[in-house]
Design an enzyme around this catalytic site. Sequence first.
Site, PDB file in Angstrom:
ATOM      1  N   ARG A   8      -9.714   1.478   3.275  1.00 25.18           N
ATOM      2  CA  ARG A   8      -8.744   2.041   2.332  1.00 25.18           C
ATOM      3  C   ARG A   8      -7.834   3.011   3.044  1.00 25.18           C
ATOM      4  O   ARG A   8      -8.263   3.769   3.909  1.00 25.18           O
ATOM      5  CB  ARG A   8      -9.470   2.781   1.192  1.00 25.18           C
ATOM      6  CG  ARG A   8      -8.513   3.342   0.145  1.00 25.18           C
ATOM      7  CD  ARG A   8      -9.217   4.313  -0.782  1.00 25.18           C
ATOM      8  NE  ARG A   8      -9.739   5.482  -0.100  1.00 25.18           N
ATOM      9  CZ  ARG A   8      -9.004   6.516   0.324  1.00 25.18           C
ATOM     10  NH1 ARG A   8      -7.709   6.531   0.128  1.00 25.18           N
ATOM     11  NH2 ARG A   8      -9.575   7.535   0.929  1.00 25.18           N
ATOM     12  N   VAL A   9      -6.565   2.955   2.700  1.00 28.20           N
ATOM     13  CA  VAL A   9      -5.602   3.983   3.081  1.00 28.20           C
ATOM     14  C   VAL A   9      -4.933   4.457   1.799  1.00 28.20           C
ATOM     15  O   VAL A   9      -4.971   3.769   0.777  1.00 28.20           O
ATOM     16  CB  VAL A   9      -4.548   3.478   4.100  1.00 28.20           C
ATOM     17  CG1 VAL A   9      -5.191   3.203   5.453  1.00 28.20           C
ATOM     18  CG2 VAL A   9      -3.813   2.257   3.587  1.00 28.20           C
ATOM     19  N   SER A  10      -4.315   5.620   1.859  1.00 27.88           N
ATOM     20  CA  SER A  10      -3.793   6.247   0.637  1.00 27.88           C
ATOM     21  C   SER A  10      -2.425   5.756   0.205  1.00 27.88           C
ATOM     22  O   SER A  10      -2.110   5.752  -0.977  1.00 27.88           O
ATOM     23  CB  SER A  10      -3.740   7.765   0.815  1.00 27.88           C
ATOM     24  OG  SER A  10      -5.042   8.257   1.017  1.00 27.88           O
ATOM     25  N   THR A  11      -1.595   5.351   1.156  1.00 24.28           N
ATOM     26  CA  THR A  11      -0.227   4.974   0.787  1.00 24.28           C
ATOM     27  C   THR A  11       0.134   3.623   1.377  1.00 24.28           C
ATOM     28  O   THR A  11      -0.462   3.164   2.348  1.00 24.28           O
ATOM     29  CB  THR A  11       0.802   6.019   1.278  1.00 24.28           C
ATOM     30  OG1 THR A  11       0.740   6.093   2.706  1.00 24.28           O
ATOM     31  CG2 THR A  11       0.526   7.384   0.688  1.00 24.28           C
ATOM     32  N   GLN A  14       0.896   3.200   5.188  1.00 20.03           N
ATOM     33  CA  GLN A  14      -0.157   3.376   6.182  1.00 20.03           C
ATOM     34  C   GLN A  14      -0.747   2.016   6.544  1.00 20.03           C
ATOM     35  O   GLN A  14      -0.617   1.047   5.806  1.00 20.03           O
ATOM     36  CB  GLN A  14      -1.256   4.306   5.646  1.00 20.03           C
ATOM     37  CG  GLN A  14      -0.798   5.737   5.503  1.00 20.03           C
ATOM     38  CD  GLN A  14      -1.886   6.613   4.909  1.00 20.03           C
ATOM     39  OE1 GLN A  14      -2.490   6.261   3.902  1.00 20.03           O
ATOM     40  NE2 GLN A  14      -2.121   7.753   5.514  1.00 20.03           N
TER      41      GLN A  14
END
Length: 183
Positions: A8-11, A14
Amino acid sequence: MARIGYARVSTTDQDLDIQYARLKAEGCEIVRAEKVSGVSREGRGELATVIEFLRPGDELVVSRLDRLGRDTRDVLNIIHDCEQRGAFVTVLDPHVTTRGEMGHLVLTVLGMVAQMERRFIRERQREGIERAKSAGQYKGGKVRIDHENIRKLFASGVGITAIAKEIGCSRMQVYRVLNASNA
């Protein structure tokens, strides 16, 4: 017994490649990934899919604990949900697993540290914004998606899911833009 990876990445800007490669190198046959904030479990469909897919003896593998979540309660609830299915959780950095009792203790402490770190980041960010505002230099955050294009697509009858795919954002972001337009 399967090893299932979760990245998982936040944005949306990314990159997931490093996490994905690491999880594959660790023997994860399946790796599910998403670009969404880890602040809460809401909107994290891939994580929900992974947890639902887990069978007794399976292992959920993440590169770092903050990939599961930033809130201690959420992390512990995710671990609990995995264990209810008879599965284990393994964090690669630092290497900790829920196969033993000590792993639970370490993951609880790491979850608390991640939550505290997030609070510190928000506080430093808020202080920086206040300093920039008082110096007349604050211009707001970078706009990552084209709000006008979202409104045009919606007005022309394109559905929320199709808009999200075309723009490269989540459905929730599309709803936020449209709701802000109606305010």
